[in-house]
Design a protein around this motif. Structure first.
Motif, PDB file in Angstrom:
ATOM      1  N   UNK A 169      12.578   1.168  -8.924  1.00 16.69           N
ATOM      2  CA  UNK A 169      12.470   2.017  -7.729  1.00 16.69           C
ATOM      3  C   UNK A 169      11.421   1.523  -6.740  1.00 16.69           C
ATOM      4  N   UNK A 170      11.246   0.208  -6.668  1.00 14.71           N
ATOM      5  CA  UNK A 170      10.360  -0.341  -5.647  1.00 14.71           C
ATOM      6  C   UNK A 170      11.098  -0.597  -4.349  1.00 14.71           C
ATOM      7  N   UNK A 171      12.400  -0.765  -4.427  1.00 12.30           N
ATOM      8  CA  UNK A 171      13.229  -0.935  -3.243  1.00 12.30           C
ATOM      9  C   UNK A 171      14.519  -0.170  -3.486  1.00 12.30           C
ATOM     10  N   UNK A 172      15.065   0.433  -2.426  1.00 11.28           N
ATOM     11  CA  UNK A 172      16.255   1.277  -2.589  1.00 11.28           C
ATOM     12  C   UNK A 172      17.325   0.854  -1.591  1.00 11.28           C
ATOM     13  N   UNK A 216       3.440   3.334  -2.351  1.00  5.01           N
ATOM     14  CA  UNK A 216       3.591   4.780  -2.160  1.00  5.01           C
ATOM     15  C   UNK A 216       2.514   5.312  -1.217  1.00  5.01           C
ATOM     16  N   UNK A 217       1.301   4.781  -1.333  1.00  2.39           N
ATOM     17  CA  UNK A 217       0.225   5.184  -0.417  1.00  2.39           C
ATOM     18  C   UNK A 217       0.545   4.747   1.011  1.00  2.39           C
ATOM     19  N   UNK A 218       1.081   3.534   1.179  1.00  2.00           N
ATOM     20  CA  UNK A 218       1.478   3.084   2.508  1.00  2.00           C
ATOM     21  C   UNK A 218       2.580   3.965   3.078  1.00  2.00           C
ATOM     22  N   UNK A 219       3.563   4.295   2.237  1.00  2.00           N
ATOM     23  CA  UNK A 219       4.673   5.147   2.672  1.00  2.00           C
ATOM     24  C   UNK A 219       4.177   6.512   3.134  1.00  2.00           C
ATOM     25  N   UNK A 220       3.099   6.988   2.500  1.00  7.71           N
ATOM     26  CA  UNK A 220       2.554   8.312   2.817  1.00  7.71           C
ATOM     27  C   UNK A 220       1.611   8.272   4.017  1.00  7.71           C
ATOM     28  N   UNK A 221       1.439   7.089   4.606  1.00  6.66           N
ATOM     29  CA  UNK A 221       0.580   6.979   5.783  1.00  6.66           C
ATOM     30  C   UNK A 221      -0.885   6.813   5.473  1.00  6.66           C
ATOM     31  N   UNK A 222      -1.211   6.592   4.197  1.00  9.56           N
ATOM     32  CA  UNK A 222      -2.604   6.384   3.835  1.00  9.56           C
ATOM     33  C   UNK A 222      -2.992   4.919   4.036  1.00  9.56           C
ATOM     34  N   UNK A 223      -4.280   4.632   3.868  1.00 12.61           N
ATOM     35  CA  UNK A 223      -4.804   3.279   4.040  1.00 12.61           C
ATOM     36  C   UNK A 223      -5.376   2.794   2.707  1.00 12.61           C
TER      37      UNK A 223
END
Length: 234
Positions: free
Chosen positions: A46-49, A90-97
């Motif tokens: 589930x790293x790429x879909x 997942x952190x990048x996807x959530x807009x975190x740094x």
């Protein structure tokens, strides 16, 4: 770039989506050992879909290809297990740094571009090292004898610059290489039940398990060093 359901993504399918073969053609020049089995393994984790067509075929977007480039670059240049890479993305996807796993001041890879490769001269300049120090690191087997290097090699050379200031030269660290080789032997023994199967999927799983074991060994090694340093202060 958060994961979306296959059905939702299929509804917005565009003509420029790529087949798995086209993705391989784009990425294999950078990642020579990439295979269709490896791509399917990354999907399984589930790293790429990729989108699934009505016929069940995988279709990859440009964003999927960029994401794969980051994943493969983090594996190759930073030797990170997929579990760590997945949390990072997942952190990048959530807009975190998030900080790039592995610490140090290595730059965060760009989701929109490929991991940078450096020539020997560029590697030395980026690390603030002399060409002689780079040559000594290669001679001591701390860096590979190659014409281009990734960010991980720059980080190693930066560490060697700092160690040199304390009088520690690459030649003093030759035992680190032999220690690493012994750990690789330990990892190979642990992987034998998986790797002996010989199929592409098992090889991909063995490679990922090797990275996970290496991370745990690093945790133990760091703890032992901290404990030994603590005794110096006693």
């Amino acid at each position: 770039m958060a994961a979306r359901s296959a059905a939702a993504r299929a509804g917005s399918a565009a003509p420029d989506l790529l087949t798995i073969g086209q993705v391989l053609a784009r990425l294999k020049p950078e990642f020579a050992d990439l295979s269709s089995s490896k791509l399917r393994f990354l999907e399984e984790r589930e790293l790429v879909t990729p989108i699934r067509t009505a016929s069940g075929y995988r279709k990859f977007s440009a964003a999927d290809v960029d994401r794969l480039r980051v994943i493969l670059g983090l594996q190759r240049d930073h030797y990170l297990p997929l579990k760590v890479i997945k949390d990072y993305l997942a952190d990048l996807d959530a807009g975190r740094e998030p900080v790039l796993p592995g610490g140090g001041d290595a730059p965060r890879p760009s989701i929109l571009g490929r991991e940078r490769r450096y020539t020997r001269d560029e590697t030395a300049r980026a690390a603030g090292a002399s060409p002689m120090l780079l040559a000594d690191a290669v001679s001591a087997s701390l860096l590979p004898a190659t014409e281009t290097y990734g960010e991980d090699s720059v980080s190693v050379l930066k560490a060697l610059v700092e160690l040199q200031r304390t009088g520690i030269e690459p030649r003093h660290l030759r035992t680190l290489r032999s220690t690493a080789e012994r750990e690789v032997g330990l990892i190979e023994s642990a992987l034998m039940p998986v790797s002996r199967r010989g199929d592409a999927t098992s090889r991909a799983k063995a490679t990922e398990l090797a990275r996970e074991i290496a991370v745990q060994l690093e945790v133990i090694r760091s703890s032992l060093i901290r404990a030994a340093i603590g005794r110096l202060d006693a």
